[in-house]
Design a protein around this motif. Structure first.
Motif, PDB file in Angstrom:
ATOM      1  N   LYS A  88       0.845  -1.200   0.000  1.00 27.23           N
ATOM      2  CA  LYS A  88       0.000   0.000   0.000  1.00 27.23           C
ATOM      3  C   LYS A  88       0.881   1.251   0.000  1.00 27.23           C
ATOM      4  CE  LYS A  88      -4.067  -1.901   2.224  1.00 27.23           C
ATOM      5  NZ  LYS A  88      -4.990  -1.789   3.338  1.00 27.23           N
ATOM      6  N   PRO A  89       0.389   2.361  -0.570  1.00 28.83           N
ATOM      7  CA  PRO A  89       1.177   3.609  -0.555  1.00 28.83           C
ATOM      8  C   PRO A  89       1.345   4.154   0.865  1.00 28.83           C
ATOM      9  CG  PRO A  89      -0.901   3.899  -1.752  1.00 28.83           C
ATOM     10  CD  PRO A  89      -0.854   2.497  -1.295  1.00 28.83           C
ATOM     11  N   VAL A  90       2.483   4.788   1.111  1.00 37.91           N
ATOM     12  CA  VAL A  90       2.777   5.353   2.429  1.00 37.91           C
ATOM     13  C   VAL A  90       1.911   6.583   2.690  1.00 37.91           C
ATOM     14  CG1 VAL A  90       4.558   6.458   3.838  1.00 37.91           C
ATOM     15  CG2 VAL A  90       5.116   4.441   2.485  1.00 37.91           C
ATOM     16  N   ALA A  91       1.797   7.459   1.705  1.00 35.79           N
ATOM     17  CA  ALA A  91       1.026   8.699   1.865  1.00 35.79           C
ATOM     18  C   ALA A  91       0.086   8.885   0.680  1.00 35.79           C
ATOM     19  CB  ALA A  91       1.972   9.889   1.980  1.00 35.79           C
ATOM     20  N   GLU A  92      -1.020   9.545   0.933  1.00 36.94           N
ATOM     21  CA  GLU A  92      -2.008   9.801  -0.119  1.00 36.94           C
ATOM     22  C   GLU A  92      -1.503  10.833  -1.126  1.00 36.94           C
ATOM     23  OE1 GLU A  92      -5.564  11.007   1.875  1.00 36.94           O
ATOM     24  OE2 GLU A  92      -5.686   9.154   3.030  1.00 36.94           O
ATOM     25  N   THR A 167      12.042  13.530   1.873  1.00 31.23           N
ATOM     26  CA  THR A 167      11.243  12.313   1.835  1.00 31.23           C
ATOM     27  C   THR A 167      11.489  11.448   3.065  1.00 31.23           C
ATOM     28  OG1 THR A 167      12.931  11.092   0.598  1.00 31.23           O
ATOM     29  CG2 THR A 167      11.234  12.210  -0.698  1.00 31.23           C
ATOM     30  N   LEU A 168      10.445  10.746   3.454  1.00 29.28           N
ATOM     31  CA  LEU A 168      10.530   9.635   4.394  1.00 29.28           C
ATOM     32  C   LEU A 168      10.164   8.421   3.557  1.00 29.28           C
ATOM     33  CD1 LEU A 168       8.721  10.883   7.634  1.00 29.28           C
ATOM     34  CD2 LEU A 168      11.152  10.491   7.294  1.00 29.28           C
ATOM     35  N   SER A 169      11.059   7.451   3.470  1.00 29.65           N
ATOM     36  CA  SER A 169      10.799   6.318   2.588  1.00 29.65           C
ATOM     37  C   SER A 169      11.099   5.002   3.287  1.00 29.65           C
ATOM     38  CB  SER A 169      11.634   6.433   1.309  1.00 29.65           C
ATOM     39  OG  SER A 169      13.010   6.450   1.619  1.00 29.65           O
ATOM     40  N   ILE A 170      10.528   3.943   2.741  1.00 27.04           N
ATOM     41  CA  ILE A 170      10.787   2.603   3.246  1.00 27.04           C
ATOM     42  C   ILE A 170      12.166   2.199   2.723  1.00 27.04           C
ATOM     43  CG2 ILE A 170      10.055   0.193   3.150  1.00 27.04           C
ATOM     44  CD1 ILE A 170       7.162   1.251   2.849  1.00 27.04           C
ATOM     45  N   PRO A 171      13.115   1.891   3.616  1.00 23.07           N
ATOM     46  CA  PRO A 171      14.473   1.541   3.172  1.00 23.07           C
ATOM     47  C   PRO A 171      14.467   0.355   2.203  1.00 23.07           C
ATOM     48  CG  PRO A 171      14.413   1.861   5.546  1.00 23.07           C
ATOM     49  CD  PRO A 171      12.991   1.861   5.069  1.00 23.07           C
ATOM     50  N   GLY A 172      15.250   0.474   1.145  1.00 21.30           N
ATOM     51  CA  GLY A 172      15.367  -0.586   0.148  1.00 21.30           C
ATOM     52  C   GLY A 172      14.298  -0.558  -0.923  1.00 21.30           C
ATOM     53  N   SER A 174      12.082   1.436  -3.999  1.00 24.75           N
ATOM     54  CA  SER A 174      12.349   2.490  -4.973  1.00 24.75           C
ATOM     55  C   SER A 174      11.073   3.063  -5.578  1.00 24.75           C
ATOM     56  CB  SER A 174      13.260   1.961  -6.083  1.00 24.75           C
ATOM     57  OG  SER A 174      12.650   0.855  -6.715  1.00 24.75           O
ATOM     58  N   GLY A 175       9.926   2.533  -5.232  1.00 21.16           N
ATOM     59  CA  GLY A 175       8.668   2.999  -5.801  1.00 21.16           C
ATOM     60  C   GLY A 175       8.244   4.348  -5.246  1.00 21.16           C
ATOM     61  N   GLU A 176       7.611   5.135  -6.114  1.00 20.31           N
ATOM     62  CA  GLU A 176       7.125   6.463  -5.713  1.00 20.31           C
ATOM     63  C   GLU A 176       6.098   6.374  -4.581  1.00 20.31           C
ATOM     64  OE1 GLU A 176       7.874   9.705  -6.832  1.00 20.31           O
ATOM     65  OE2 GLU A 176       9.595   8.713  -7.754  1.00 20.31           O
ATOM     66  N   SER A 177       5.308   5.296  -4.558  1.00 22.36           N
ATOM     67  CA  SER A 177       4.271   5.171  -3.532  1.00 22.36           C
ATOM     68  C   SER A 177       4.843   4.704  -2.191  1.00 22.36           C
ATOM     69  CB  SER A 177       3.181   4.206  -3.995  1.00 22.36           C
ATOM     70  OG  SER A 177       3.703   2.891  -4.099  1.00 22.36           O
ATOM     71  N   GLN A 178       6.106   4.328  -2.162  1.00 17.98           N
ATOM     72  CA  GLN A 178       6.726   3.830  -0.944  1.00 17.98           C
ATOM     73  C   GLN A 178       7.475   4.925  -0.184  1.00 17.98           C
ATOM     74  OE1 GLN A 178       6.046   0.438   0.012  1.00 17.98           O
ATOM     75  NE2 GLN A 178       4.591   1.130  -1.527  1.00 17.98           N
TER      76      GLN A 178
END
Length: 185
Positions: A88-92, A167-172, A174-178
């Protein structure tokens, strides 16, 4: 100019009165000199030193944050929550923040996978007031990432400081929604 901005922000954080924001002392002296002839015309005494501080005080720029300062509950803006869930995407959408604004964001994990949000640049661009996890308030000096091993919820309150795109991203991943993107202006 940068020192004045930092001093004003620190004063707002601790609720101290703002200092005069003048580049040199000349405008304050000029204002005092202009106030003196007006006092003479009104028939007041030249020896009264109370006129000079009043004239200098008129050059102070105050912000109406209320008695609790910038961190008053009425000044805080709640942002749309972020979600940590497998697939699922991290942010809307991207978050648009104002430098000097007080914000609160909730991060919710459903426990479908062990996930984290990492963003050292974002955390260096904001001042973290507190991180709340299970009604436990943590007031850190710095944060680099937040990891959820199980389902849970964390809430971060912060003041945006440095303009830019972070950005705050899920480590590892690369998707824009992550990732969650924060634009501080």
């Amino acid at each position: 100019m940068t020192r004045l901005l930092i001093a004003a922000m620190l004063a707002a954080l601790i609720g101290a009165p703002a200092q005069a924001q003048t580049a040199t002392d000349a405008p304050a002296d000029n204002a005092a000199a202009q106030a003196a002839p007006a006092a003479d015309a009104a028939g007041e005494d030249d020896d009264d030193d109370d006129d000079a501080p009043a004239a200098a005080a008129s050059t102070v720029q105050h912000h109406d944050f209320g008695p609790s300062g910038i961190m008053a509950r009425s000044n805080r803006e709640d942002l749309a929550p972020m979600t940590l869930s497998s697939g699922k995407p991290v942010a809307e959408a991207e978050y648009s923040l104002q430098s000097g604004g007080f914000y609160r964001v909730k991060i919710v994990s459903d426990g479908t996978q062990e996930l984290a949000l990492s963003g050292g640049d974002f955390f260096r661009a904001v001042w973290i007031n507190e991180v709340v996890i299970n009604d436990i308030e943590i007031r850190p000096l710095g944060v680099h990432s937040i990891e959820f091993d199980d389902a849970g919820e964390a809430e971060i309150s912060f003041i945006a400081i440095m303009p830019g795109r972070y950005t705050l991203s899920i480590p590892g991943s690369s998707g824009e929604s992550q990732q969650a993107v924060f634009n501080i202006r």
